[in-house]
Design an enzyme around this catalytic site. Structure first.
Site, PDB file in Angstrom:
ATOM      1  N   TYR A 185      -2.089  -1.325  10.397  1.00  0.00           N
ATOM      2  CA  TYR A 185      -2.233  -1.685   8.982  1.00  0.00           C
ATOM      3  C   TYR A 185      -1.009  -1.253   8.184  1.00  0.00           C
ATOM      4  CZ  TYR A 185      -4.009  -1.328   4.167  1.00  0.00           C
ATOM      5  OH  TYR A 185      -4.173  -1.428   2.797  1.00  0.00           O
ATOM      6  N   SER A 206       0.841  -1.203   0.000  1.00  0.00           N
ATOM      7  CA  SER A 206       0.000   0.000   0.000  1.00  0.00           C
ATOM      8  C   SER A 206       0.871   1.246   0.000  1.00  0.00           C
ATOM      9  CB  SER A 206      -0.891   0.005   1.249  1.00  0.00           C
ATOM     10  OG  SER A 206      -1.494   1.264   1.469  1.00  0.00           O
TER      11      SER A 206
END
Length: 259
Positions: free
Chosen positions: A163, A150
């Site tokens: 995350y 990401s």
């Protein structure tokens, strides 16, 4: 199925429970560009994709199928038993896409409970390790592993600390595993999407953040899953990316992250 028309869309104020439902999200997600026809790039290849029931994973599965691949779709419980079932049916795995992931927004660091921390790492990192470990004996020279990291792996996120940590870990697993498998002829790469319109977004953030999702990118909009899937296809195709391993593609709306 619909023709994709890239443009800034109005994201309605909405909130869902995790993991989110694509049937309720407004506007609807775009998974396929019907103008693009398959050319057989993945013919006779077996693609094992985790988290392929919605979002980016679903768009990747649709595009791979159009290119001739047989698809193994694993979602929610990404258990290693799925590898055994895939081998029983197809006898091999040519492309492994480790895409399944969860995120839980927390404004305060102290709000991250031990339960949340374990859940995030179990889903985003541990499952990826276990599935890759089980899949590798059934992969051969010319196979490809693609991991979903990401943009947060590079710049972090104040509300997605656990995350972001897992996504950075995925980045370094990609680089390390690529070196480990290079003599076996198995390429390992990653895709690092920016803000993409998926059910996970409306299930994670408050309604105000949902309406502004992606507006801070240079393109001033969030991306659609269909706009991310071609990055995975490029990395899966030995015709297109045979000389690429240990690298990351960045479909993120123009954000420069130098990685």
């Amino acid at each position: 199925m619909q023709k994709h028309n890239p443009q800034k869309k109005i994201r309605k104020a909405q909130k869902q429970q995790l993991p989110g439902s694509e049937s309720k999200i407004q506007p609807q997600l775009v998974y396929d560009n019907t103008v693009i026809k398959g050319s057989g790039k993945l013919k006779n290849r077996v693609a094992f994709i985790t988290g392929a029931d919605s979002g980016i994973g679903k768009a990747v599965a649709v595009l791979f199928a159009k290119e001739g691949a047989d698809i193994v779709n694993v979602f929610l419980k990404a258990c290693v038993s799925a590898v055994k079932k895939a081998i029983k049916q197809f006898g091999k795995i040519d492309i492994l896409v480790n895409n399944a992931g969860v995120q839980f927004g927390q404004k305060e660091f102290t709000g991250i409970t031990s339960e949340q921390l374990v859940n995030t790492f179990q889903t985003n990192i541990f499952a990826m390790f276990w599935i890759t470990k089980d899949a590798l004996p059934h992969m051969s020279k010319g196979s490809s592993i693609i991991n979903s990291t990401s943009v947060t792996a590079y710049r972090g996120s104040s509300s997605l600390i656990d995350y972001s940590s897992t996504k950075e870990a995925i980045l370094f697993v990609t680089r390390s595993l690529s070196a480990n498998l290079i003599d076996k002829g198995i390429r390992v790469n990653s895709v690092a999407p920016g803000p993409i319109w998926t059910p996970l977004i409306v299930a994670t953030f408050d309604t105000e953040k949902v309406t502004k999702h992606g507006s801070a990118t240079p393109m001033k909009r969030s991306g659609e899953p269909v706009e991310v899937a071609p990055s995975y296809l490029f990395l899966a195709s030995n015709d297109d990316s045979a000389y690429i391993t240990g690298q990351v593609l960045h479909p993120n709306g123009g954000e420069i992250i130098n990685g």
